[in-house]
Design a protein around this motif. Structure first.
Motif, PDB file in Angstrom:
ATOM      1  N   SER A   1      34.268  43.160  38.595  1.00 51.79           N
ATOM      2  CA  SER A   1      35.302  42.446  37.830  1.00 51.79           C
ATOM      3  C   SER A   1      35.162  42.762  36.350  1.00 51.79           C
TER       4      SER A   1
ATOM      5  N   VAL B   1      39.714  32.407  35.772  1.00 52.67           N
ATOM      6  CA  VAL B   1      40.542  33.558  36.160  1.00 52.67           C
ATOM      7  C   VAL B   1      39.755  34.846  35.964  1.00 52.67           C
TER       8      VAL B   1
ATOM      9  N   PHE C   1      39.853  39.141  36.477  1.00 50.11           N
ATOM     10  CA  PHE C   1      40.639  40.353  36.711  1.00 50.11           C
ATOM     11  C   PHE C   1      39.729  41.441  37.263  1.00 50.11           C
TER      12      PHE C   1
ATOM     13  N   LYS D   1      43.794  43.422  40.481  1.00 53.34           N
ATOM     14  CA  LYS D   1      44.363  42.118  40.740  1.00 53.34           C
ATOM     15  C   LYS D   1      43.676  41.049  39.919  1.00 53.34           C
ATOM     16  N   THR D   2      44.462  40.041  39.630  1.00 54.19           N
ATOM     17  CA  THR D   2      43.989  38.879  38.889  1.00 54.19           C
ATOM     18  C   THR D   2      43.879  37.728  39.867  1.00 54.19           C
TER      19      THR D   2
ATOM     20  N   GLN E   1      47.911  44.967  32.690  1.00 52.05           N
ATOM     21  CA  GLN E   1      47.101  44.295  33.704  1.00 52.05           C
ATOM     22  C   GLN E   1      45.755  43.959  33.087  1.00 52.05           C
ATOM     23  N   GLY E   2      45.273  42.764  33.370  1.00 50.22           N
ATOM     24  CA  GLY E   2      43.997  42.341  32.818  1.00 50.22           C
ATOM     25  C   GLY E   2      44.128  41.620  31.490  1.00 50.22           C
TER      26      GLY E   2
ATOM     27  N   GLN F   1      48.222  36.427  30.757  1.00 50.63           N
ATOM     28  CA  GLN F   1      49.511  36.268  31.406  1.00 50.63           C
ATOM     29  C   GLN F   1      50.212  35.052  30.812  1.00 50.63           C
TER      30      GLN F   1
END
Lengths: 111, 112
Positions: free
Chosen positions: A30, A89, A91, A98-99, B97-98, B101
């Motif tokens: 991760s 959370v 990632f 994916k998160t 991505q990452g 959000q």
């Protein structure tokens, strides 16, 4: 084992207390880590990112331990307004981008 | 900037009906996501998009469809609604991505 697992809660604390939340993740590859806050019946919002060296934002301190694959969030001098659900959370940049959101830990701060 | 907007805020559907949940962002983000959140559970990714014209399945795509004809819009279509689709649906976007959000306010859907 869940990919991201948080303390089940809820946590009930008095104003002024210090409270700590823990979160573990299963994928050692991760890459990015965050704490989001979600108020009741609202959308999640970023509280803070978590860096390898640890980081602090006012009363909030986030720590990352890659060797043990866990993340923590410390809230000092709790306020009534801190009452919310805190989402861990993670990632994953490899094995499929994916998160992953943890189920959250509910915090109630009481006067 | 409005950020991420979603419509409707609430909806009640009968079993078998269809509907489209709308999502728009004005941050020029390439990445957009649809999640559902059931009580006491984490967010589950339904579909995501990495740019206009490109979509891919997430963890729980069955019963849903998406399209991404523009950078701004990412609608979610429910065909033949079922009680198991009762949930809160969140749309989100990110620049990469990452990265952080940004979420819309959500749509509360009940299927009876």
């Amino acid at each position: 084992r869940k990919e991201v697992e948080q303390d089940p809660g809820p946590f009930n604390v008095p104003e002024g207390a210090t409270v700590a939340f823990n979160c573990t993740y299963s994928n050692s590859a991760s890459q990015s880590f965050f704490w989001y806050r979600q108020d009741c019946r609202k959308e999640p919002k970023l509280l803070m990112s978590v860096y390898s060296s640890g980081n602090e934002d006012g009363r909030f301190t986030a720590q990352l331990n890659r060797a043990s694959q866990y993340i923590s969030l410390l809230i000092r001098d709790s306020k009534l307004s801190d009452s919310a659900t805190y989402l861990c959370v993670v990632f994953q940049g490899t094995g499929g981008f994916k998160t992953i959101f943890g189920a959250g830990t509910r915090l109630f701060v009481k006067a | 900037n409005a950020g991420v907007t979603q419509t409707p805020k609430f909806r009640i559907l009968k079993i078998g009906q269809s509907m489209t949940l709308q999502c728009t962002q004005d941050m020029n983000h390439n990445y957009m996501y649809w999640y559902r959140q059931d009580p006491g559970m984490g967010l589950k990714l339904i579909y995501y998009s990495v740019g206009a014209g490109i979509t891919d399945k997430g963890e729980v795509p069955n019963g849903y469809n998406v399209s991404r004809s523009t950078t701004e819009d990412f609608p979610l279509r429910l065909e033949l609604a079922a009680p198991s689709q009762t949930s809160v649906y969140f749309c989100a976007s990110s620049s990469r991505q990452g990265n952080e959000q940004f979420f819309g306010p959500g749509t509360r859907l009940t299927v009876l």
